[in-house]
Design an enzyme around this catalytic site. Structure first.
Site, mmCIF file in Angstrom:
data_model
loop_
_atom_site.group_PDB
_atom_site.id
_atom_site.type_symbol
_atom_site.label_atom_id
_atom_site.label_comp_id
_atom_site.label_asym_id
_atom_site.label_seq_id
_atom_site.Cartn_x
_atom_site.Cartn_y
_atom_site.Cartn_z
ATOM 1 N N ASP A 198 1.437 -2.019 -5.045
ATOM 2 C CA ASP A 198 2.800 -2.198 -4.511
ATOM 3 C C ASP A 198 2.834 -2.112 -2.983
ATOM 4 O OD1 ASP A 198 3.092 -1.802 -7.203
ATOM 5 O OD2 ASP A 198 4.606 -0.227 -7.054
ATOM 6 N N ASN A 205 -4.764 7.932 -8.894
ATOM 7 C CA ASN A 205 -6.135 7.773 -9.377
ATOM 8 C C ASN A 205 -7.010 8.937 -8.953
ATOM 9 O OD1 ASN A 205 -5.830 5.329 -10.673
ATOM 10 N ND2 ASN A 205 -6.114 4.172 -8.772
ATOM 11 N N ARG A 212 -23.318 0.427 -6.570
ATOM 12 C CA ARG A 212 -22.462 0.241 -7.739
ATOM 13 C C ARG A 212 -22.346 -1.230 -8.134
ATOM 14 N NH1 ARG A 212 -17.553 4.609 -6.967
ATOM 15 N NH2 ARG A 212 -18.802 6.372 -7.640
HETATM 16 P P1 ADP Z 1 -5.209 7.040 -2.984
HETATM 17 O O1 ADP Z 1 -6.509 7.330 -3.646
HETATM 18 O O2 ADP Z 1 -5.273 5.945 -2.021
HETATM 19 O O3 ADP Z 1 -4.540 8.260 -2.473
HETATM 20 P P2 ADP Z 1 -3.945 7.207 -5.551
HETATM 21 O O4 ADP Z 1 -4.229 6.224 -6.603
HETATM 22 O O5 ADP Z 1 -4.578 8.551 -5.669
HETATM 23 O O6 ADP Z 1 -4.265 6.509 -4.157
HETATM 24 O O7 ADP Z 1 -2.380 7.457 -5.443
HETATM 25 C C1 ADP Z 1 -1.440 6.446 -5.268
HETATM 26 C C2 ADP Z 1 -0.083 7.014 -5.694
HETATM 27 O O8 ADP Z 1 0.941 6.144 -5.293
HETATM 28 C C3 ADP Z 1 0.071 7.207 -7.202
HETATM 29 O O9 ADP Z 1 0.529 8.502 -7.475
HETATM 30 C C4 ADP Z 1 1.110 6.146 -7.590
HETATM 31 O O10 ADP Z 1 1.893 6.524 -8.708
HETATM 32 C C5 ADP Z 1 1.918 6.042 -6.328
HETATM 33 N N1 ADP Z 1 2.630 4.765 -6.172
HETATM 34 C C6 ADP Z 1 2.134 3.520 -6.345
HETATM 35 N N2 ADP Z 1 3.067 2.590 -6.096
HETATM 36 C C7 ADP Z 1 4.192 3.256 -5.755
HETATM 37 C C8 ADP Z 1 5.518 2.855 -5.394
HETATM 38 N N3 ADP Z 1 5.870 1.577 -5.359
HETATM 39 N N4 ADP Z 1 6.424 3.826 -5.116
HETATM 40 C C9 ADP Z 1 6.088 5.138 -5.174
HETATM 41 N N5 ADP Z 1 4.853 5.567 -5.519
HETATM 42 C C10 ADP Z 1 3.914 4.652 -5.799
#
Ligand code: ADP
Length: 618
Positions: free
Chosen positions: A375, A188, A434
């Site tokens: 997850d 995100n 917000r």
């Molecule tokens: P944050 O802002 O907390 O860093 P983000 O949304 O930027 O979180 O990133 C979370 C990342 O984790 C994403 O790239 C997503 O695809 C990855 N992700 C989510 N669930 C899993 C999973 N089960 N295994 C590997 N990667 C995951």
């Protein structure tokens, strides 16, 4: 597409391309060939299609096959751009239009499929030929054998927090493996507006904006109704400026003057030069090009943490072909899988005892990437982690009317726009919290509003919004409106002209030089003028507007951590070996997160997690 961005994401692309070595991709021969055997008039054809932005798809067809596909595009680096590579490769390898779209990049993927189909039609393909290409599936990859890896530090998730943790651990000398479910870095974070709150205490800039770390602390605590854990909020604000310096050392560039992020309450948003969150990942990509001790395993889905005698020692994942991938840590494991705004089941379950929001079912969209589904929260709970404040969920009043994404949001800084409902009236403090803004929006006709501003935001008329989109393109596409007079704008928006004029006249009285300058307005708005970005109201043509709706944005609850980012169990004890950072962790922002504090959270706690995970020994 800018060359610099193309270059910096080359690593991501090569990782993706390396991972799509399709097996058994035998090209189908069951076409209803004509007498000549030709199904296409061989040649090169072009089609203008829509992805996230306009794309030109150029396809070279032989008499029987798709030989080559070129896509001229400006899709988002790190998100849409890698999807272009995956889709074109996959269409050619499979000789199929029935291939899977790239998750998180549906618009780009479908745009390419549409373009190739259109080129086939131009080349004289009959409907049955097109149907044949549509009905062919994607050759499934042969299941690879199970794999085992070991690294000093294992990071789950290549978003903002995960990459900050990974790069930090690598800088300290750790061998690092990052596990990423999708085919690209960014999560995100890359979809965000990019600005994050940080104030350099005692600096000239802080003096000119009348800001301090203490002010940031108080606003964060109060903005979350005192539910944020004070020690975590302290950690956040006190390490925010060093996060900016760390990123600058990695080569990331920022604008000189901070902005006020919507819902950020103060002018302390450090705004990257690159749009969205792209700048972070350009910097990390450059770092990885020079440092070989950090590897990302793409298309690897973490499913279970490994717990040995009370210590988290690794993670079990599903590889791209359904094979088992086990990654063990010599030191610690960092959970950085993001929040659960996009997990409708988990968010409705979390809100079952809360009456703050209307029911957040599928009808309320999200700004989140489809890969970010909570997850890590589920995996952590399975090893005993305590989940806190799961009902603290943030919505924004700024979602795209169709997708809920932040794309098409034309606001630059919260000081220079207003929100009006379908009746042409303001209804909230646009400089406020917000949650308040979004709750007020839920009380308007059809939960719908227009964001309105004047040429102060787009002086030349061809500038980008915060999400890498040209205002002119948004206007041409009907996603934003541009008018020379307020009357004309009212007509375009189908709102009562006299009401809109009166609304804007009243608002202008509070802006620079207006008769009510310095006063709070009827909604309690005091944020009319930035220290540097002078706002004298909505009075200079052309005028701009864009429709927006409520969208689920951020989940402030999650895995409980302490200020060392160690994950706590339900008795308040540390779960050895497990660290969490970013949106997966809860208890920092309280009921309502200040706009601009999310990325600060990812960098600050990501860096702490990376360092502490490397320092951990079993
Ligand atoms: P944050 O802002 O907390 O860093 P983000 O949304 O930027 O979180 O990133 C979370 C990342 O984790 C994403 O790239 C997503 O695809 C990855 N992700 C989510 N669930 C899993 C999973 N089960 N295994 C590997 N990667 C995951």
């Amino acid at each position: 597409m800018k060359n610099s961005i193309k270059r910096t994401l080359s690593l991501v692309l090569s990782a993706i391309l390396a991972s799509i070595t399709l097996t058994a991709c035998g090209k189908n021969s069951n076409l209803d060939n004509t007498d000549t055997g030709a199904i296409f008039q061989a040649g090169t054809y072009s089609s203008s299609v829509k992805g996230m932005h306009d794309m030109m798809v150029t396809v070279t067809l032989t008499e029987n096959e798709v030989e080559n596909i070129d896509v001229d595009h400006s899709e988002t680096p790190g998100v849409g751009e890698p999807a272009v590579a995956v889709m074109t490769e996959s269409i050619i390898s499979n000789q199929s239009l029935g291939i899977n779209v790239v998750s998180g990049a549906t618009l780009t993927s479908n745009g390419i499929l549409d373009g190739v189909k259109d080129c086939m039609v131009q080349a004289g393909a009959s409907q049955s030929i097109i149907d044949n290409f549509l009905n062919r599936g994607q050759a499934s990859k042969e299941k690879e054998e199970d794999k085992e890896y070991t690294a000093d530090v294992v990071v789950i998730g290549a978003g903002g927090a995960g990459m900050a943790a990974a790069v930090t651990a690598s800088q300290k000398g750790a061998n690092v493996i990052v596990i990423e479910k999708s085919g690209n870095m960014g999560g995100n974070t890359v979809l965000s507006g990019g600005a994050f709150n940080a104030v350099e205490d005692g600096s000239e800039m802080a003096a000119s904006t009348n800001d301090s770390v203490e002010n940031h602390y108080n606003q964060t605590i109060n903005g979350g109704d005192n539910q944020g854990k004070p020690e975590l909020v302290r950690t956040l604000v006190e390490n925010a400026w060093s996060a900016v310096e760390w990123l600058k050392d990695l080569g990331m560039e920022f604008l000189d003057v901070p902005t006020t992020v919507a819902g950020g309450l103060w002018q302390r948003g450090q705004k990257p030069v690159e749009p969205e969150g792209i700048g972070f990942f350009m910097a990390y990509d450059d770092y990885m090009a020079e440092n070989s001790n950090l590897e990302i395993l793409y298309y690897t889905d973490a499913t279970e943490l490994v717990l040995n005698d009370g210590v988290v020692t690794g993670v079990i994942c599903e590889g791209e072909t359904g094979n088992k991938v086990t990654v063990s840590a010599n030191n610690g494991v960092v959970l950085a899988t993001g929040g659960f705004a996009g997990n409708v089941e988990l968010r409705t379950e979390s809100l079952k005892d809360s009456d703050k929001w209307p029911i957040l079912d599928e009808s309320i969209k999200t700004t989140n990437s489809s890969n970010v589904t909570g997850d890590g929260i589920i995996m952590a709970e399975a090893v005993g982690a305590n989940l806190i404040q799961m009902d603290n969920i943030q919505l924004l009043p700024l979602g795209d009317t169709v997708t809920g994404s932040l794309s098409g949001n034309i606001g630059h800084g919260a000081t220079s726009f207003i929100f009006v409902n379908k009746e042409g009236e303001r209804f909230t403090n646009e400089g406020g919290r917000r949650d308040d803004m979004t709750l007020d929006l839920f009380n308007q006709t059809d939960n719908f509003m227009y964001m309105i501003m004047d040429s102060d935001t787009y002086p030349n008329g061809d500038e980008l919004n915060n999400f890498g989109e040209h205002i002119n393109d948004l206007v041409a596409d009907g996603r934003a409106y541009k008018a020379d007079t307020i009357e004309e704008l009212a007509e375009m928006l189908n709102v009562p002209s006299e009401t809109l004029k009166a609304t804007i006249e009243e608002y202008n009285k509070y802006c620079l030089g207006g008769e009510k300058e310095g006063q709070a307005d009827e909604f309690g708005r005091t944020l009319f003028t930035d220290a540097q970005n002078v706002n004298n109201g909505i009075n200079t043509a052309p005028y701009y507007a864009a429709a927006r709706v409520p969208t689920v944005h951020h989940t402030m609850g999650g895995v409980e951590i302490n200020e060392n980012t160690e994950v706590l169990d339900t008795n308040g004890n540390v779960i050895s070996g497990l660290y969490a950072a970013g949106e997966v962790a809860g208890g920092i922002h309280g009921t309502n997160r200040l706009g601009g504090n999310a990325l600060t959270d990812t960098i600050v706690f990501g860096r702490i997690a990376g360092e502490n995970a490397f320092n951990f020994s079993k």
